[in-house]
Enzyme design. Structure first.
Site, PDB file in Angstrom:
ATOM      1  N   HIS A  25       7.496  35.306  17.012  1.00 28.94           N
ATOM      2  CA  HIS A  25       6.203  36.114  16.560  1.00 28.94           C
ATOM      3  C   HIS A  25       6.122  36.188  14.969  1.00 28.94           C
ATOM      4  O   HIS A  25       5.007  36.454  14.521  1.00 28.94           O
ATOM      5  CB  HIS A  25       6.736  37.698  17.048  1.00 28.94           C
ATOM      6  CG  HIS A  25       6.432  37.827  18.705  1.00 28.94           C
ATOM      7  ND1 HIS A  25       7.306  37.410  19.420  1.00 28.94           N
ATOM      8  CD2 HIS A  25       5.305  38.247  19.342  1.00 28.94           C
ATOM      9  CE1 HIS A  25       6.895  37.730  20.753  1.00 28.94           C
ATOM     10  NE2 HIS A  25       5.586  37.906  20.814  1.00 28.94           N
TER      11      HIS A  25
ATOM     12  N   GLU B 241      12.785  44.441  21.136  1.00 31.45           N
ATOM     13  CA  GLU B 241      11.825  44.072  21.990  1.00 31.45           C
ATOM     14  C   GLU B 241      11.533  45.067  23.025  1.00 31.45           C
ATOM     15  O   GLU B 241      10.096  44.895  23.398  1.00 31.45           O
ATOM     16  CB  GLU B 241      12.376  42.479  22.629  1.00 31.45           C
ATOM     17  CG  GLU B 241      11.182  41.854  23.381  1.00 31.45           C
ATOM     18  CD  GLU B 241      11.505  40.633  24.115  1.00 31.45           C
ATOM     19  OE1 GLU B 241      12.907  40.254  24.130  1.00 31.45           O
ATOM     20  OE2 GLU B 241      10.889  40.187  24.808  1.00 31.45           O
TER      21      GLU B 241
END
Ligand code: CUO
Length: 684
Positions: free
Chosen positions: A238, A350
């Site tokens: 990411h 996460e």
């Protein structure tokens, strides 16, 4: 034992019942009588005859004692499905367990045939995909590209009207491709539209969906979730998305993306997705400019959470970073160490089931998606479903995705800033000197060239209840001309040695045209390639093709067409084509650049492969896009921190990239020249 390939038929025309013809050879599943849903039961023998008689082949389905499907059945058939919604995650975890637990392929096929007609199609597709990727007896099977099964998540719904028209009126074989409009979600009045080609790229969204498929959040079998350095890879993949997005923004006269860091302030960017869900028969809801996230209370989704909860979780992350340690459920503290700290933080953030303390650090990343995805209807009073931020296949279309993820990334950056910078002698590779790196390509020395390209996808598989056959659709995307790196390395160690090559690229100027400091530039570094290469004593000239990048998967695999796959399923040849829908799409390897030529710096570093290598057998694994995706069932193939050597602050005295260089590194100023023209794929 029946052919495991038959499992792939469940991806064909996902909302058509599986007693209808599936696949190119018109296969029909022969179901036990009681498998037919009630609405078809009365006519099941007629149906069986009708679709069976015209079938190219029939597949007998074993009658088994069906597992308890109560939980998966609770997600309504016509609802959207989101991995970020906790309730959906639990439901998916259960269904994955059921699919993983079936004794053999025949039993799996049996339970699938029962589920396919009853369970939410997105849920079913996701869980079956995860099971196929992780069951030992389905290795080598490749799940069809999600864009083929559910093209509605990737393109303007007008396309489907046209596609139905074409499928109904023109026989297969003489159907002309239909064109998918690009740049259709906003006008040029909206500055953010300048990077819509990136956000709304089909390959980009497929990559993101596939990444989250390979790294599921939830399953009873921890091994499926607990992959090597998973938390760190969540951070790194990411982070690279943000770095790449920033490069695209800078090429388009937009500033770097700003963090969404104040949950009480309105989100200035609006987004109107112009997508329809064929399954839910609904348009995806928009988010108006200046929307604020609000406390969520949606009993249907079993979500009740206040914005303040996000703030509490955030404060706990900041506290962990400040203290350099995290708290476990038993109140013990564990230091975040240099080797594993980022992985631990990544898992907490996460947050998957391998989070070390979900109770305390909560669900910050996922709930950020959820708050934004429900900001238009937080209490369900308008009976609306979530927006594109709620789905990993669509989230990257929305500008706010990048604002959220750059916020998430910044938390990791704050942690990484606390680590001791790499000392010069730790970065160096003594006896190895890189004297130059350059680029050779069609646009001349040290120039990358980009333009538009049109490619085709087949929508036939995803068009339910229409005549059979392929329906081709043409879409436009960014593309670069292939090129090669030429690297000159002198080995004065006196013997042959193995080098690990790392190639990065970054912008050189900020939004005002001023040179970037090292601290800013390192965060904008995008990884282009990483490979190992033998170095003979003396001078070495290494050529490396852009096509061989360890970051990307070839175009054909992003948009793979099952009928083109080589070899028998399960063969090495096919396996290579397989695992791996995961990987950055090759056509987005290089940022768009500008017509005048956008200045970038190219960086190469050669380090000692003996220190970085992981000894493991890679036979039969798909490993050509390992940088962002890891390797299936294997360890991450590099011992260094992901993003090395740019994952930390520079050592004292390093204010620019030039200051940072040790003799085993080299840089080259390059430019990216964009040509505003469109070519068809296959033409050069
Ligand atoms: Cu990939 Cu937020 O994790 O979208």
């Amino acid at each position: 034992m029946s052919n495991k390939n038959n499992l792939l038929l469940f991806f064909d025309r996902p909302t058509e019942p599986c007693f209808m013809q599936k696949g190119d050879d018109k296969a029909v599943f022969e179901l036990p009588e009681h498998y037919y849903p009630d609405k078809y039961k009365k006519v099941s023998s007629t149906l069986g005859n009708r679709f069976g008689n015209e079938a190219g082949r029939t597949i007998p389905v074993r009658n088994i004692a069906l597992p308890n499907l109560d939980l998966p059945m609770q997600l309504p058939y016509n609802e959207q499905f989101s991995l970020f919604v906790p309730r959906h995650r639990t439901i998916a975890g259960k269904l994955i367990d059921i699919f993983m637990g079936m004794r053999d392929v025949d039993d799996l096929m049996s339970v699938c045939s029962y589920c396919q007609m009853r369970l939410n199609p997105y849920l079913f597709n996701y869980c079956l995909s995860v099971a196929i990727l992780h069951r030992p007896d389905t290795k080598g099977l490749s799940v069809p590209t999600f864009a083929e099964s559910f093209p509605d998540k990737f393109m303007d719904p007008k396309v489907f009207r046209k596609a139905r028209e074409v499928a109904t009126t023109v026989s297969d074989g003489s159907r002309m491709p239909i064109t998918i409009p690009s740049n259709y979600t906003a006008s040029s009045q909206e500055p953010e539209q300048r990077v819509a080609y990136f956000r709304e790229d089909i390959g980009l969204n497929l990559h993101h969906w596939h990444w989250h498929l390979v790294y599921p959040f939830d399953a009873a079998d921890r091994a499926i979730v607990n992959k090597d350095r998973r938390g760190e890879l969540f951070y790194y993949m990411h982070q690279q998305i943000i770095a790449r997005y920033n490069a695209e923004r800078l090429c388009n006269n937009l500033g770097r993306v700003t963090r969404y860091n104040d949950f009480r302030k309105p989100i200035s960017e609006g987004y109107f997705p112009k997508l329809d869900s064929q399954v839910a028969s609904r348009a995806w809801p928009p988010r108006f400019a200046e929307t604020k996230i609000r406390d969520i209370d949606r009993p249907v989704d079993v979500i009740k959470i206040d914005v303040s909860q996000l703030e509490t979780w955030r404060d706990r992350f900041l506290e962990a970073i400040e203290n350099g340690s995290i708290v476990l459920p038993n109140n013990r503290t564990v230091p975040l160490d240099e080797a594993t700290g980022i992985d631990v933080l990544g898992n907490l953030m996460e947050s998957s089931i391998v989070s070390a303390n979900r109770g305390y650090y909560g669900d910050l990343h996922n709930m950020g998606h959820v708050f934004i995805a429900y900001s238009h209807d937080p209490d369900h009073r308008h009976l609306e479903q979530f927006g594109v931020m709620g789905d990993s296949a669509t989230a990257m279309r929305d500008p706010v995705f990048y604002r959220w993820h750059s916020y998430v990334d910044d938390i990791f950056v704050q942690y990484k800033r606390k680590l001791t910078p790499y000392a010069a002698d730790r970065l160096d590779f003594s006896g190895i000197r890189v004297s130059a790196i350059s680029v050779e390509g069609s646009a001349g020395a040290n120039t990358f060239s980009t333009q538009w390209e049109q490619s085709t996808v087949d929508l036939g598989r995803g068009l339910d209840f229409t005549p059979r056959g392929s329906v081709l659709a043409r879409f436009t995307h960014l593309q670069h001309n292939e090129y090669q790196y030429v690297i000159e390395v002198t080995n004065s160690t006196g013997s042959s040695t193995m080098g690990m090559f790392r190639i990065f690229m970054a912008p050189t100027q900020d939004e005002n045209g001023s040179p970037l400091s090292f601290e800013e530039q390192r965060q904008l570094m995008i990884e282009l390639d990483k490979f190992q290469q033998g170095l003979s004593p003396g001078n070495n000239k290494i050529r490396r093709r852009s096509l061989d990048s360890s970051v990307t998967i070839p175009y054909e695999r992003t948009f793979r067409n099952q009928s083109d796959r080589p070899g028998d399923p399960g063969s090495n040849e096919a396996a290579e084509f397989d695992f791996c829908g995961c990987g950055w799409p090759h056509h987005l390897l290089i940022p768009k650049g500008t017509q005048q030529g956008y200045p970038v710096v190219l960086f190469v570093m050669v380090s000692n492969w003996n220190e970085d290598m992981i000894e493991q057998d890679l036979v039969g694994s798909c490993n050509d896009a390992a940088s962002y995706c890891g390797i299936r069932d294997r360890r991450y193939p590099d011992r260094k921190a992901m993003g090395y050597p740019f994952d930390r602050r520079g050592r004292d005295g390093v204010n620019s990239l030039t200051d940072f260089l040790t003799p085993n590194m080299a840089v080259r100023d390059c430019s990216i020249r964009f040509t505003d023209a469109t070519r068809q794929r296959g033409q050069r």
